[in-house]
Design a protein around this motif. Structure first.
Motif, PDB file in Angstrom:
ATOM      1  N   GLN A  26     -77.503  36.236 -34.170  1.00  0.00           N
ATOM      2  CA  GLN A  26     -76.048  36.400 -34.244  1.00  0.00           C
ATOM      3  C   GLN A  26     -75.569  36.888 -35.596  1.00  0.00           C
ATOM      4  OE1 GLN A  26     -75.526  32.244 -32.313  1.00  0.00           O
ATOM      5  NE2 GLN A  26     -73.728  33.397 -31.661  1.00  0.00           N
ATOM      6  N   ASN A 173     -82.431  25.124 -29.474  1.00  0.00           N
ATOM      7  CA  ASN A 173     -80.974  25.081 -29.328  1.00  0.00           C
ATOM      8  C   ASN A 173     -80.573  25.268 -27.858  1.00  0.00           C
ATOM      9  OD1 ASN A 173     -78.165  25.318 -30.615  1.00  0.00           O
ATOM     10  ND2 ASN A 173     -78.278  27.129 -29.325  1.00  0.00           N
ATOM     11  N   GLU A 174     -79.944  24.277 -27.301  1.00  0.00           N
ATOM     12  CA  GLU A 174     -79.283  24.361 -25.997  1.00  0.00           C
ATOM     13  C   GLU A 174     -80.217  24.736 -24.843  1.00  0.00           C
ATOM     14  OE1 GLU A 174     -75.645  26.543 -26.097  1.00  0.00           O
ATOM     15  OE2 GLU A 174     -74.730  25.097 -27.450  1.00  0.00           O
ATOM     16  N   ARG A 176     -80.057  23.978 -21.902  1.00  0.00           N
ATOM     17  CA  ARG A 176     -79.255  24.349 -20.725  1.00  0.00           C
ATOM     18  C   ARG A 176     -78.998  25.843 -20.694  1.00  0.00           C
ATOM     19  NH1 ARG A 176     -74.482  26.283 -19.814  1.00  0.00           N
ATOM     20  NH2 ARG A 176     -73.413  25.825 -17.867  1.00  0.00           N
ATOM     21  N   GLU A 177     -78.565  26.388 -21.847  1.00  0.00           N
ATOM     22  CA  GLU A 177     -78.276  27.834 -21.880  1.00  0.00           C
ATOM     23  C   GLU A 177     -79.565  28.624 -21.733  1.00  0.00           C
ATOM     24  OE1 GLU A 177     -76.238  25.700 -23.364  1.00  0.00           O
ATOM     25  OE2 GLU A 177     -74.633  26.469 -22.111  1.00  0.00           O
ATOM     26  N   ASN A 314     -74.163  19.877 -29.308  1.00  0.00           N
ATOM     27  CA  ASN A 314     -73.204  20.991 -29.446  1.00  0.00           C
ATOM     28  C   ASN A 314     -72.096  20.746 -28.438  1.00  0.00           C
ATOM     29  OD1 ASN A 314     -75.015  22.078 -31.189  1.00  0.00           O
ATOM     30  ND2 ASN A 314     -75.539  23.877 -29.957  1.00  0.00           N
ATOM     31  N   TYR A 316     -67.970  21.686 -27.247  1.00  0.00           N
ATOM     32  CA  TYR A 316     -66.823  22.575 -27.413  1.00  0.00           C
ATOM     33  C   TYR A 316     -65.615  22.183 -26.586  1.00  0.00           C
ATOM     34  CZ  TYR A 316     -69.828  25.653 -30.074  1.00  0.00           C
ATOM     35  OH  TYR A 316     -70.673  26.158 -31.034  1.00  0.00           O
ATOM     36  N   TRP A 357     -63.220  30.259 -21.963  1.00  0.00           N
ATOM     37  CA  TRP A 357     -63.891  29.070 -21.385  1.00  0.00           C
ATOM     38  C   TRP A 357     -63.645  27.815 -22.218  1.00  0.00           C
ATOM     39  CZ3 TRP A 357     -67.569  26.758 -24.600  1.00  0.00           C
ATOM     40  CH2 TRP A 357     -67.967  27.529 -25.703  1.00  0.00           C
ATOM     41  N   GLU A 385     -72.972  21.549 -33.481  1.00  0.00           N
ATOM     42  CA  GLU A 385     -71.986  22.628 -33.347  1.00  0.00           C
ATOM     43  C   GLU A 385     -70.690  22.067 -32.784  1.00  0.00           C
ATOM     44  OE1 GLU A 385     -73.208  26.085 -31.087  1.00  0.00           O
ATOM     45  OE2 GLU A 385     -75.193  26.040 -31.989  1.00  0.00           O
ATOM     46  N   TRP A 434     -72.868  36.555 -28.273  1.00  0.00           N
ATOM     47  CA  TRP A 434     -73.608  36.813 -27.044  1.00  0.00           C
ATOM     48  C   TRP A 434     -72.896  37.819 -26.146  1.00  0.00           C
ATOM     49  CZ3 TRP A 434     -77.980  35.467 -28.800  1.00  0.00           C
ATOM     50  CH2 TRP A 434     -78.118  34.356 -29.618  1.00  0.00           C
TER      51      TRP A 434
HETATM   52  O1  LIG Z   1     -67.402  28.954 -18.210  1.00  0.00           O
HETATM   53  S1  LIG Z   1     -67.740  30.378 -17.993  1.00  0.00           S
HETATM   54  O2  LIG Z   1     -68.824  30.517 -16.986  1.00  0.00           O
HETATM   55  O3  LIG Z   1     -66.558  31.172 -17.625  1.00  0.00           O
HETATM   56  C1  LIG Z   1     -68.292  31.058 -19.456  1.00  0.00           C
HETATM   57  C2  LIG Z   1     -69.588  30.389 -19.784  1.00  0.00           C
HETATM   58  C3  LIG Z   1     -69.349  29.426 -20.893  1.00  0.00           C
HETATM   59  N1  LIG Z   1     -70.435  29.568 -21.828  1.00  0.00           N
HETATM   60  C4  LIG Z   1     -71.109  28.287 -21.800  1.00  0.00           C
HETATM   61  C5  LIG Z   1     -72.183  28.286 -22.790  1.00  0.00           C
HETATM   62  N2  LIG Z   1     -71.632  28.571 -24.099  1.00  0.00           N
HETATM   63  C6  LIG Z   1     -72.741  28.578 -24.970  1.00  0.00           C
HETATM   64  C7  LIG Z   1     -72.417  27.781 -26.182  1.00  0.00           C
HETATM   65  O4  LIG Z   1     -73.196  28.410 -27.133  1.00  0.00           O
HETATM   66  C8  LIG Z   1     -73.281  27.751 -28.362  1.00  0.00           C
HETATM   67  O5  LIG Z   1     -71.984  27.854 -28.874  1.00  0.00           O
HETATM   68  C9  LIG Z   1     -71.604  28.990 -29.644  1.00  0.00           C
HETATM   69  C10 LIG Z   1     -70.253  29.469 -29.131  1.00  0.00           C
HETATM   70  O6  LIG Z   1     -70.364  29.877 -27.800  1.00  0.00           O
HETATM   71  C11 LIG Z   1     -72.650  30.056 -29.630  1.00  0.00           C
HETATM   72  O7  LIG Z   1     -72.277  31.118 -30.461  1.00  0.00           O
HETATM   73  C12 LIG Z   1     -73.933  29.418 -30.137  1.00  0.00           C
HETATM   74  O8  LIG Z   1     -74.946  30.364 -30.354  1.00  0.00           O
HETATM   75  C13 LIG Z   1     -74.431  28.436 -29.078  1.00  0.00           C
HETATM   76  O9  LIG Z   1     -75.295  27.505 -29.668  1.00  0.00           O
HETATM   77  C14 LIG Z   1     -70.954  29.861 -24.178  1.00  0.00           C
HETATM   78  C15 LIG Z   1     -69.922  29.922 -23.139  1.00  0.00           C
END
Ligand SMILES: O=S(=O)(O)CCCN1CCN(CCO[C@@H]2O[C@H](CO)[C@@H](O)[C@H](O)[C@H]2O)CC1
Length: 488
Positions: A26, A173-174, A176-177, A314, A316, A357, A385, A434
């Motif tokens: 990134q 990291n993550e 799940r992702e 992490n 959010y 999101w 995070e 991403w």
């Molecule tokens: O709900 S929706 O399907 O419409 C959209 C999918 C939501 N995703 C879930 C996973 N998230 C990864 C979190 O990702 C983490 O958080 C940071 C911010 O995103 C990234 O930059 C970091 O690399 C990562 O560790 C990014 C957003």
């Protein structure tokens, strides 16, 4: 603590460490320079360029490969205790394996680490933050059980190279992702859409790989290097839309983050029972002769149990969860979400941020921390995070409000007994978000992608974070003044 202006100012525990985070793909750029080989995000952004918004790539990103001195200067301006960053596997091991170690790549990380330590900023390293060498993906990536050896060998070399100075390690990291988005959807590299199967192979192999590295560090490196090692899990809070939806919400929690937390942090280990039951039942009904969720051996269950010195988290945002008959037709038949059979969404009443999101729901953070404390016997928690995107330029009032409100409820959870030891703001600066490319901005510092030096400029939130770190207190009424010079 009430200060003289009559409103409450809250104090953080003296031992709580504050920092910021980024990740190699990134921020680094230099995607094919100085001996680095291709990784799966290079491949994805070059072969499916417009899967990413505006067809952006991480080819240059924040150019941190050439900007580490400015990056460390920003850490000093904020007064960070630590900086979390990740290693680019294909930069340090261009063949993916230890037969070749790329000296230029190692030099970059040594320069960054040494510059940080010069100013007493602790390096916290993530070994894997999604940028798998492309060659390993061609060998099956995380769906191939041999990834356990590949990841162990890579990790061993990193402990040898940097472990004398690095005392905090995050394996992956993550998960799940990595698994549920990368192997069963289009939203993360390698974007293999083999849903209902590949993500579960990935989950099993990833947990075994993580545990092997944990035990390697614990047995072979901790005695001489004395650091900590653990995993980083992403977890949203899932709130039932109505009381009747609590079971659905709990099932979603168990799939979304319990699938990795339960094997590591629960007494019994293994995948969560509800996950094993639901996938087995669905698989049988669909005509499979065995469950699509692979089984751990009893040795693997024991290897994974307790394989983390802390709960890396992490967080959010929050989603509302429901289950009714409209859910059945919502997902394609053999898939992760079809296995869970719930619907989830964000309330339109919740405040928005710059990411679609990511709504601002601080009470969800409190509930999540409480759930982790109760479910896993109050493990030490590293918030690895937390933060939000904003579309407000330097006057990022949304991000200021986000940090104040999330830190406020984190203090509530700490006062109720949660053992939070580390807090990390995502992110130090804007970076390649991403599939959102450079459209979603998460930085305390703004990055100018029009300038060749990728100029970094502190936002209002950087002044807030600096003041919190300077005073170790949270004053909800503090209004950061971004017109002041950012000094060290
Ligand atoms: O709900 S929706 O399907 O419409 C959209 C999918 C939501 N995703 C879930 C996973 N998230 C990864 C979190 O990702 C983490 O958080 C940071 C911010 O995103 C990234 O930059 C970091 O690399 C990562 O560790 C990014 C957003």
């Amino acid at each position: 603590k009430i200060d003289n202006s009559g409103h409450e100012v809250r104090r953080f525990p003296d031992s709580l460490l504050f920092g910021t985070a980024t990740a190699s793909y990134q921020v680094e750029g230099a995607w094919n320079e100085d001996g680095k080989s291709e990784n799966i995000w290079d491949r994805l952004t070059h072969t499916q360029p417009c899967l990413v918004k505006n067809c952006d790539t991480g080819d240059i990103a924040d150019n941190s490969y050439y900007n580490y001195r400015r990056d460390v200067e920003m850490m000093r301006e904020l007064g960070l205790d630590f900086y979390r960053f990740s290693l680019s596997w294909s930069r340090v091991l261009p063949t993916s394996f230890p037969d070749q170690i790329n000296e230029a790549g190692v030099n970059y990380y040594n320069n960054l680490i040494n510059e940080m330590l010069k100013y007493n900023i602790q390096p916290m390293i993530t070994l894997y933050h999604w940028d798998l060498p492309q060659k390993l993906q061609e060998l099956g990536g995380w769906a191939n059980p041999h990834i356990v050896d590949w990841f162990s060998d890579y990790s061993r070399v990193m402990f040898e190279l940097f472990g004398d100075r690095v005392k905090y390690w995050f394996t992956i990291n993550e998960p799940r992702e990595v698994c549920y988005q990368g192997y069963a959807g289009q939203s993360m590299a390698p974007a293999y859409n083999i849903s209902g199967m590949a993500e579960y192979l990935c989950a099993k192999n990833l947990l075994v790989a993580h545990a092997k590295v944990y035990h390697m560090y614990n047995e072979e490196y901790r005695p001489t290097q004395g650091g900590l090692v653990g995993i980083v899990l992403s977890a949203s809070w899932f709130e039932p839309e109505n009381e009747g939806d609590e079971e659905a919400a709990e099932e979603l929690r168990q799939f979304e983050w319990g699938s990795f937390a339960h094997p590591i942090f629960s007494e019994s280990g293994d995948f969560p029972p509800v996950m094993k039951e639901k996938i087995a039942a669905k698989s049988a009904a669909q005509g499979f002769l065995r469950s699509r969720l692979p089984e751990f051996t009893s040795e693997e269950i024991d290897l994974i149990k307790g394989s983390s010195d802390f709960f890396g988290l992490n967080h959010y945002t929050t989603n509302l969860v429901y289950r009714n008959d409209t859910v059945n037709g919502m997902y394609s038949s053999v898939s992760y979400y079809d296995d869970i059979e719930v619907g989830f969404y964000q309330s339109t009443e919740w405040p928005e941020t710059g990411a679609t999101w990511l709504k601002m729901v601080p009470w969800g953070f409190y509930k999540l921390l409480t759930k982790i404390r109760e479910d896993y016997n109050n493990p030490p928690v590293f918030i690895t995070e937390n933060g939000c995107a904003s579309r407000e330029g330097l006057d990022d009032d949304t991000r200021v409000t986000y940090y104040k409100s999330y830190l406020d409820v984190m203090l509530d959870a700490i006062e109720d007994g949660s053992d939070v030891r580390v807090y990390t703001a995502w992110s130090l600066m804007d970076n390649f978000e991403w599939l959102e490319g450079y459209y979603d901005r998460f930085g305390l510092y703004e990055v100018d992608y029009e300038s060749s030096e990728r100029t970094r400029t502190p936002r209002k939130s950087a002044f807030l974070y600096k003041e919190i770190l300077r005073t170790r207190t949270l004053d909800m009424h503090f209004e950061p003044d971004a017109t002041l010079p950012m000094t060290i």
